[in-house]
Design a protein around this motif. Sequence first.
Motif, mmCIF file in Angstrom:
data_model
loop_
_atom_site.group_PDB
_atom_site.id
_atom_site.type_symbol
_atom_site.label_atom_id
_atom_site.label_comp_id
_atom_site.label_asym_id
_atom_site.label_seq_id
_atom_site.Cartn_x
_atom_site.Cartn_y
_atom_site.Cartn_z
ATOM 1 N N GLY A 24 0.276 2.598 -10.487
ATOM 2 C CA GLY A 24 1.275 3.488 -9.893
ATOM 3 C C GLY A 24 1.969 2.785 -8.731
ATOM 4 O O GLY A 24 1.467 1.789 -8.223
ATOM 5 N N VAL A 25 3.106 3.335 -8.355
ATOM 6 C CA VAL A 25 3.878 2.761 -7.255
ATOM 7 C C VAL A 25 4.198 3.866 -6.261
ATOM 8 O O VAL A 25 4.587 4.965 -6.654
ATOM 9 N N GLU A 26 4.004 3.597 -4.986
ATOM 10 C CA GLU A 26 4.474 4.555 -3.986
ATOM 11 C C GLU A 26 5.204 3.814 -2.877
ATOM 12 O O GLU A 26 4.984 2.631 -2.648
ATOM 13 N N ARG A 27 6.102 4.526 -2.237
ATOM 14 C CA ARG A 27 6.820 3.951 -1.103
ATOM 15 C C ARG A 27 6.280 4.572 0.169
ATOM 16 O O ARG A 27 6.080 5.771 0.251
ATOM 17 N N ARG A 28 5.979 3.713 1.150
ATOM 18 C CA ARG A 28 5.614 4.232 2.472
ATOM 19 C C ARG A 28 6.518 3.566 3.489
ATOM 20 O O ARG A 28 6.405 2.369 3.717
ATOM 21 N N GLY A 29 7.429 4.336 4.059
ATOM 22 C CA GLY A 29 8.421 3.758 4.964
ATOM 23 C C GLY A 29 9.220 2.714 4.205
ATOM 24 O O GLY A 29 9.739 2.982 3.134
ATOM 25 N N TYR A 31 7.905 -0.002 2.948
ATOM 26 C CA TYR A 31 6.971 -0.772 2.133
ATOM 27 C C TYR A 31 6.789 -0.129 0.760
ATOM 28 O O TYR A 31 6.867 1.089 0.621
ATOM 29 N N LEU A 32 6.523 -0.978 -0.244
ATOM 30 C CA LEU A 32 6.154 -0.482 -1.565
ATOM 31 C C LEU A 32 4.699 -0.837 -1.803
ATOM 32 O O LEU A 32 4.275 -1.960 -1.536
ATOM 33 N N ARG A 35 -0.399 0.187 -6.814
ATOM 34 C CA ARG A 35 -1.844 0.349 -6.954
ATOM 35 C C ARG A 35 -2.351 -0.366 -8.190
ATOM 36 O O ARG A 35 -1.822 -0.179 -9.283
ATOM 37 N N LEU A 36 -3.405 -1.177 -8.034
ATOM 38 C CA LEU A 36 -3.975 -1.916 -9.164
ATOM 39 C C LEU A 36 -5.242 -1.210 -9.652
ATOM 40 O O LEU A 36 -5.848 -0.422 -8.917
ATOM 41 N N ASP A 37 -5.654 -1.518 -10.891
ATOM 42 C CA ASP A 37 -6.770 -0.780 -11.503
ATOM 43 C C ASP A 37 -8.134 -1.134 -10.914
ATOM 44 O O ASP A 37 -9.124 -0.490 -11.229
ATOM 45 N N ASP A 38 -8.220 -2.154 -10.057
ATOM 46 C CA ASP A 38 -9.518 -2.462 -9.445
ATOM 47 C C ASP A 38 -9.615 -1.948 -8.007
ATOM 48 O O ASP A 38 -10.505 -2.340 -7.263
ATOM 49 N N GLY A 39 -8.649 -1.094 -7.608
ATOM 50 C CA GLY A 39 -8.701 -0.533 -6.251
ATOM 51 C C GLY A 39 -7.897 -1.324 -5.231
ATOM 52 O O GLY A 39 -7.719 -0.882 -4.106
ATOM 53 N N ASP A 40 -7.455 -2.516 -5.627
ATOM 54 C CA ASP A 40 -6.593 -3.286 -4.724
ATOM 55 C C ASP A 40 -5.167 -2.737 -4.761
ATOM 56 O O ASP A 40 -4.818 -1.945 -5.641
ATOM 57 N N VAL A 41 -4.374 -3.201 -3.808
ATOM 58 C CA VAL A 41 -2.973 -2.790 -3.737
ATOM 59 C C VAL A 41 -2.113 -4.031 -3.558
ATOM 60 O O VAL A 41 -2.431 -4.905 -2.744
ATOM 61 N N LEU A 42 -1.046 -4.115 -4.328
ATOM 62 C CA LEU A 42 -0.046 -5.154 -4.111
ATOM 63 C C LEU A 42 0.997 -4.552 -3.166
ATOM 64 O O LEU A 42 1.677 -3.587 -3.517
ATOM 65 N N VAL A 43 1.053 -5.099 -1.956
ATOM 66 C CA VAL A 43 1.963 -4.575 -0.943
ATOM 67 C C VAL A 43 3.237 -5.424 -0.948
ATOM 68 O O VAL A 43 3.170 -6.653 -0.951
ATOM 69 N N VAL A 44 4.385 -4.763 -0.972
ATOM 70 C CA VAL A 44 5.663 -5.472 -0.994
ATOM 71 C C VAL A 44 6.513 -4.972 0.167
ATOM 72 O O VAL A 44 6.706 -3.770 0.336
#
Length: 249
Positions: A24-29, A31-32, A35-44
């Motif tokens: 899934g993808v969410e925007r915070r401020g 930042y994008l 969410r990855l399937d192992d609990g990590d997050v790719l932050v952009v």
Amino acid sequence: MRSVRRHHNRKQFAARLVGKKIMGVERRGKYLLLRLDDGDVLVVHLGMSGQLLRTKTAREATAKHTHVVITFTQGGQLRFVDPRTFGEMFVTELDNVDEEVPELAHLGLDPLETAMSWEVFGSLLAQRHAKLKPLLMDQKFMAGIGNIYSDEILWGAGLRWDHMSDALTGQEVRRLYRSMMETLQDAVKYRGSSLADEQYVDLFGKPGGYQHHHNVYAREAQACPRCRHVIVRERVSGRSTYYCSACQV
Ligand SMILES: [Zn+2]
């Protein structure tokens, strides 16, 4: 390498992505978070000039300043293009995101994500003693509003950039609230603003359309769409600020 500067090297960055699924993808401020399937997050973070491009195949020509290419098993790629390299990408555990990006830990309310009444908005404004434009752009106050949209929001509300936040009438607060919600919703609807001097395009490489709906931004010396008086430009903390000389008070 600058784009993945939080990792020791590119290999370490890649290792945390290979074989993972984006859930899934969410925007915070600004930042994008992917969410990855192992609990990590790719932050952009796109920075000033960063773009994410989704291509259908790996064969499409690679744009200049492409720093990161992620190839999907199901086909196509996600490419991170960033001419000015202020943007970045990194992978971290979900729990670490706030520590890695303190700006996110202190992020203000996101008007598009959090239901907020105009009364709540008004009390937040009244608690501060600040000029409206820098306050709207303060990510700790409201999340996600930048230079273009703060000018458009204030024009919509008929308020000048330097009107003080604790000197608004109830009616002015309601106007500002309504203008903020409408401006941000329209910006999303028209997929952002592409300007001559910047190079913003959406995920599929198409320019945004909101610049055709700007009422003041980058319209110096033109007539105000509301009152026909002249739009002026002023430098405010290094950024161009546009407003109507007559109907914004
Ligand atoms: Zn005007």
